[in-house]
Motif scaffolding. Structure first.
Motif, PDB file in Angstrom:
ATOM      1  N   UNK A 155       0.802  -1.221   0.000  1.00 42.07           N
ATOM      2  CA  UNK A 155       0.000   0.000   0.000  1.00 42.07           C
ATOM      3  C   UNK A 155       0.836   1.273   0.000  1.00 42.07           C
ATOM      4  N   UNK A 156       2.055   1.154   0.446  1.00 45.11           N
ATOM      5  CA  UNK A 156       2.907   2.343   0.521  1.00 45.11           C
ATOM      6  C   UNK A 156       3.707   2.608  -0.753  1.00 45.11           C
ATOM      7  N   UNK A 157       3.797   1.585  -1.597  1.00 40.52           N
ATOM      8  CA  UNK A 157       4.635   1.736  -2.789  1.00 40.52           C
ATOM      9  C   UNK A 157       4.240   2.948  -3.625  1.00 40.52           C
ATOM     10  N   UNK A 158       5.198   3.769  -3.880  1.00 37.59           N
ATOM     11  CA  UNK A 158       4.936   4.944  -4.696  1.00 37.59           C
ATOM     12  C   UNK A 158       4.361   6.123  -3.944  1.00 37.59           C
ATOM     13  N   UNK A 159       3.870   5.873  -2.756  1.00 33.33           N
ATOM     14  CA  UNK A 159       3.312   6.974  -1.969  1.00 33.33           C
ATOM     15  C   UNK A 159       4.450   7.889  -1.537  1.00 33.33           C
TER      16      UNK A 159
END
Lengths: 282, 282
Positions: A155-159
């Motif tokens: 869910x955090x990827x790229x955030x």
DNA sequence: ATATGTGAAACTGTTCACAGCC
DNA sequence: GGCTGTGAACAGTTTCACATAT
């Protein structure tokens, strides 16, 4: 700190220094052997130089151009003799009878600490602490730009956190190499720390700041410093306990209110003061 | 560590321990004086005891009942002689030819560190770091329940973080007294740190863990430990710099990949390993 | 046999005190 | 006169090596 740290140096893996001192086989009173060169600077002194630098920066901002060792020492929370000795390790930049020029000292300490060249930092583990680190926008007073963030959570990827998008820990080698990361800050739970550490090492990162509660195993050319909250708490606990059994009870606090500058704060590695912590909330 | 380790202990303000050891006026070789008890324990050793405790807890969970100094030392990242000496400060709980009983050692270290009685913690400054601390649900392996949270931000008042509602810093004296807080963790920006510290002291808190980049001025009976991110970074920077100029360049990294347990990690105050950092993200 | 516990040696870091320069 | 720079004394910590206990 510390194998250099404050208590510094562990016994093992220090073959280098051991070997070099084994020159004379002679017995009796051994002569100091001057061939030790200049690169020494005690670890403890290095830690304090960082503190002096912070204080000096403050003085510089306030347009103060000169300081005596005494003034600087008080501000940094050390005694002046120690401060002078620490400064003497990096050279003689003071003027007898006068003091030190703030700007000169700042420059020399920065040079000594290698702050003239930037060290890009990668933060691994973007939880509460990771966020704090990422938002720190260049650690101390700049000089340590956060260049990469990693986590396991899909869910955090790229955030973007603090302006930098989070990458997957599997990409540590590639991303760190691409962005020329020189320092890795491990803010993961204990479990994944060693794995993350191995990846960082594989990526060529040779300096690691470890917040995870594990003893990282690293090749000897890698420098690891650890910040351990639990150890700090337990040390305080020890003092609480010691205090309460030692004192027949004379205090009930209420006398020592505001401004009474007496004892020193012991920093984890300086035995003293501070430089720049973590910005949390204005 | 660090110090921290470290170098630990400052020279000043140590009147207390000095005074108490002045019991016998006799000269010559002083007999150990059994009444000397626990109060000696070098600061550096105290920090490491916390580390041993963590390792021992791990062994305990894995149903290991006995350890030799060598095994424990490797796991904790110290050499065995140092470990044995450290343990000797708290008593003789080993069995020659055999080793130490894990459970016994855990009990003795906990007793020495004062972990048998709980220390309630107040966290001041509920930003990223404050959140990390608050959510830590009782610092190390329990023993340090977070009992109060404080901040300046009106929007945070009453908002529960990690189950505890945030109070205003103005209420520090009252709330800390009510909840019997013994340890204060300052996670504010530099600006408000001294003010917060004064309030904590006024509230009777005598142990402070300071994350803010300032040298706190406190009365001598107050123990302050500081965790300074910037100092850690700069120390690493120093090593990066030293390394790159010292090495004629023989490395290009790629040889020391995964599992090569050699050098030790220097903790800020132990010179070694860990205990429990900060849970960030599973 | 094996591993602890500990004096003594070695080492690292801190403080003193003063000579030397401004 | 005031303040730095530093050798020398001192203090704290680590390592060695072995007597001691099981």
């Amino acid at each position: 700190m510390t194998a250099h740290g404050d208590d510094v140096r562990d016994g093992e893996a220090k073959a280098a220094s051991t070997a070099e001192s084994r020159s004379s086989e002679s017995e009796g009173v051994s002569i100091p052997e001057p061939q030790d060169r200049a690169r020494s600077i005690p670890e403890a002194a290095v830690a304090r130089l960082a503190v002096y630098l912070r204080v000096l920066s403050g003085l510089h901002e306030r347009e103060v151009h000169t300081v005596s060792s005494e003034e600087l020492a008080v501000a940094a929370g050390v005694n002046s003799a120690k401060l002078r000795k620490d400064l003497s390790y990096i050279g003689s930049y003071g003027t007898r009878g006068v003091g030190y020029e703030v700007a000169v000292l700042i420059g020399q300490i920065e040079r000594t600490l290698g702050l003239t060249q930037q060290n890009r930092v990668a933060v691994i583990g973007i939880g509460n602490l990771g966020h704090a680190l990422a938002n720190y926008g260049g650690f101390p007073s700049r000089g340590f730009p956060v260049a990469a963030l990693f986590d396991l959570d899909p869910d955090l990827m790229g955030v973007p956190v603090g302006g930098i998008p989070v990458d997957h820990v599997d990409d540590i080698p590639r991303v760190c190499a691409e962005r020329d990361v020189t320092i890795g800050a491990i803010a993961t739970p204990a479990k994944g720390a060693q794995d993350v550490c191995d990846r960082l090492v594989k990526a060529g990162v040779r300096c690691i700041l470890n917040f995870a509660p594990v003893v990282l195993q690293v090749p000897e050319e890698v420098e690891v410093r650890k910040v351990d909250l639990a150890v700090e708490m337990q040390i305080l606990s020890f003092h609480v306990a010691r205090r309460s059994q030692e004192t027949p009870d004379s205090t009930d606090s209420e006398h020592a209110a505001t401004g009474a500058p007496q004892s020193e704060n012991r920093d984890v590695n300086t035995g003293i003061s501070p430089v720049d912590g973590m910005v949390v909330r204005p």
